[in-house]
Each structure stands twice: as C-alpha cells, then as structure tokens.
Enzyme design. Sequence first.
Site, PDB file in Angstrom:
ATOM      1  N   GLU A   1      34.036  49.235  30.224  1.00  0.00           N
ATOM      2  CA  GLU A   1      33.300  47.984  29.953  1.00  0.00           C
ATOM      3  C   GLU A   1      31.879  48.278  29.500  1.00  0.00           C
ATOM      4  OE1 GLU A   1      33.282  44.936  33.016  1.00  0.00           O
ATOM      5  OE2 GLU A   1      31.927  43.679  31.819  1.00  0.00           O
TER       6      GLU A   1
ATOM      7  N   ASP B   1      37.664  39.825  39.403  1.00  0.00           N
ATOM      8  CA  ASP B   1      36.692  39.191  40.302  1.00  0.00           C
ATOM      9  C   ASP B   1      35.656  38.402  39.498  1.00  0.00           C
ATOM     10  OD1 ASP B   1      35.291  41.339  39.290  1.00  0.00           O
ATOM     11  OD2 ASP B   1      34.508  42.009  41.221  1.00  0.00           O
ATOM     12  N   SER B   2      35.771  38.445  38.161  1.00  0.00           N
ATOM     13  CA  SER B   2      34.965  37.542  37.326  1.00  0.00           C
ATOM     14  C   SER B   2      35.298  36.094  37.646  1.00  0.00           C
ATOM     15  CB  SER B   2      35.196  37.825  35.837  1.00  0.00           C
ATOM     16  OG  SER B   2      36.579  37.778  35.538  1.00  0.00           O
TER      17      SER B   2
ATOM     18  N   GLU C   1      36.307  49.240  40.738  1.00  0.00           N
ATOM     19  CA  GLU C   1      35.192  49.739  39.926  1.00  0.00           C
ATOM     20  C   GLU C   1      34.703  51.080  40.460  1.00  0.00           C
ATOM     21  OE1 GLU C   1      32.062  46.845  39.561  1.00  0.00           O
ATOM     22  OE2 GLU C   1      33.427  45.303  38.796  1.00  0.00           O
TER      23      GLU C   1
ATOM     24  N   LYS D   1      42.765  46.831  40.864  1.00  0.00           N
ATOM     25  CA  LYS D   1      41.721  47.473  40.060  1.00  0.00           C
ATOM     26  C   LYS D   1      40.490  47.674  40.940  1.00  0.00           C
ATOM     27  CE  LYS D   1      39.269  45.330  36.628  1.00  0.00           C
ATOM     28  NZ  LYS D   1      37.894  45.427  37.164  1.00  0.00           N
TER      29      LYS D   1
ATOM     30  N   ASP E   1      41.919  42.450  41.151  1.00  0.00           N
ATOM     31  CA  ASP E   1      40.675  43.198  41.406  1.00  0.00           C
ATOM     32  C   ASP E   1      40.384  43.289  42.896  1.00  0.00           C
ATOM     33  OD1 ASP E   1      38.978  44.409  39.594  1.00  0.00           O
ATOM     34  OD2 ASP E   1      38.094  42.527  38.899  1.00  0.00           O
TER      35      ASP E   1
HETATM   36  O1  KIV Z   1      36.614  40.895  36.655  1.00  0.00           O
HETATM   37  C1  KIV Z   1      36.962  41.016  35.478  1.00  0.00           C
HETATM   38  O2  KIV Z   1      37.275  40.049  34.772  1.00  0.00           O
HETATM   39  C2  KIV Z   1      36.983  42.356  34.909  1.00  0.00           C
HETATM   40  C3  KIV Z   1      37.192  42.485  33.437  1.00  0.00           C
HETATM   41  C4  KIV Z   1      35.977  42.066  32.739  1.00  0.00           C
HETATM   42  C5  KIV Z   1      37.632  43.829  33.049  1.00  0.00           C
HETATM   43  O3  KIV Z   1      36.818  43.300  35.608  1.00  0.00           O
END
Ligand code: KIV
Length: 274
Positions: free
Chosen positions: A187, A49-50, A120, A118, A88
Amino acid sequence: MSVAVETKRVTVPEIRARKNAKPVVCLTCYHAHTARLLDAHVDLMLVGDSLGNVMHGLETTIPVTLDMMIVAGKAVMRGSKHALVVVDMPFGTYEESPQIAFRNAVQVMKETGCQAVKMEGGSRIAETVHYLSERGIPVMSHIGLTPQMFNVFGGFKTQGRTEAEWPAIEADARAVAEAGAFAVVLEGMAEPLAAKITRQIAVPTVGIGASAECDGQILVMEDMLGLNPNPPKFVRQYANLGPMIEDAVKAYAHDVRERRFPGKENVYSMKKTG
Ligand code: KIV
C-alpha cells in the site's frame, strides 16, 4: 462422512498460484448486499479495518475492534458464495505475541467462517505469520503504508520515495513471504519499489496506490464507487454513486412531502372477511 458443499469458493492456494499469472481482482467489502453484487466479479473480498473510516466515520483504523470485524465478516460471508473472504486483524489483536494473534485469529475464523486473515507489518511480525500459517490460518500480509501505524508515521505517508528507504521495505516483503504469507498487500508505495518487490518475492503482491506491475490490485469499494468525498489521489472512480443517492433521496423526500408516497401500488389491500 462427506458433506455436500453447494458452491466452491476461490481458495488460498488458487490465489497463491496467481504469481506472475492472471491478475488477482480484490475489493474491500463490509456488508451482505454489496458482497452479493461483487461476488461473481472479484477473486478476493477483504473485510478491511478501513470499515472504521467508511462505516463508522473514524479518522483512523486504530479504534476498530475484533467485534466490529467479526460482525462485518459474518455479513460478507452470508452475502457471498464464490470469492475468497479475508478479514483484517485490527490494531492491538496480533502484535503482542504469536499466541495471542493465533487465539484472536481463531475467533475470527470460527465466528465468521472466513478463509484467511490479514495483518499489517513486515519483519516485526514475520514470526507471527509463520506461527499462524503453520497452524491452519492463512495470512495475507500488508506492508508499505500501514494505516495502523498512523501515530508512528505521523500520518498516512507514501513509503519508499527515496531509495534509502527501499532496503528495509524489501526486507519486510521477503520476511513475510518467506514466513508463509500467501499474498502481500503493498500500500502507498513508490511505483518502482512495488514493481521491484513484485519481481523479488515468490507470492502474489496486491497493490493499492503502488504499481500496475503488482500481481493483483485492491481498492476500497466505496472509493471507486464515488461514495467518498475525499478519496486518495490514486483512486480511479468507476462510478459516481454519491450524487445518484442524493438525487434518489431528494425525489423520495419530495414524494413524501407531497403525499405521493406510498402510491396505490404500495398499499396493502384489505383482507376479505366473511
Ligand atoms: O483495511 C483495508 O481496507 C485495507 C486495504 C486498503 C488493503 O487494508
């Protein structure tokens, strides 16, 4: 009836089996052309989600939606054949209940074709990790500095810099590993704590700003390629594409202004008639 599958992707059990073995190479990826370039060289591509920061210029990942993740997930799947693709779950799509998380994760998996999601969080979402894993959705967990908690932490803060913080973070790691996560991203975490967690849990840890002792590493691809003017301190830059792109654009702009582009090679020839 069996259907012939052209290429075999890395699988979740293969990543899971990399505990204390060959380090897992991971990068983020959000689009098809870059997925094609990374594919042969990484084990796992994360549609992180970055993308909210990198692709959309957002300050945080909080505004990222499920639709944004699905569009990028589809592109990465189309551009790759080998790496495991993990998408994510964005803020607000999994925290409320295991059932809501399941429904949203199913949508991500059906629409993108990715192999895992993924999420969090540690102990607070362990039940959800278990619920999804038991129902066919492999989960990669993400603890330590969790960017979706930006407003709670009051910024992006390295975790575990005092030993007093360690027990809670270690408990998070154990909770998600025992709940069925196939790997855990650590992280922005003090190095000795990340190393300790790596020794403690039975599934691979994937570090980002954590420790070389993790079972694998991940970086945001644009950070390591020199496309982010303000990369995090821990990032090693493996290329400096920013100035290369600027130079190429400058040369193109010059050619256009001087009427040197397109050259003869670019002009479509006329079709012969009669
Ligand atoms: O969103 C993302 O890119 C991430 C990584 C930094 C692990 O969660």
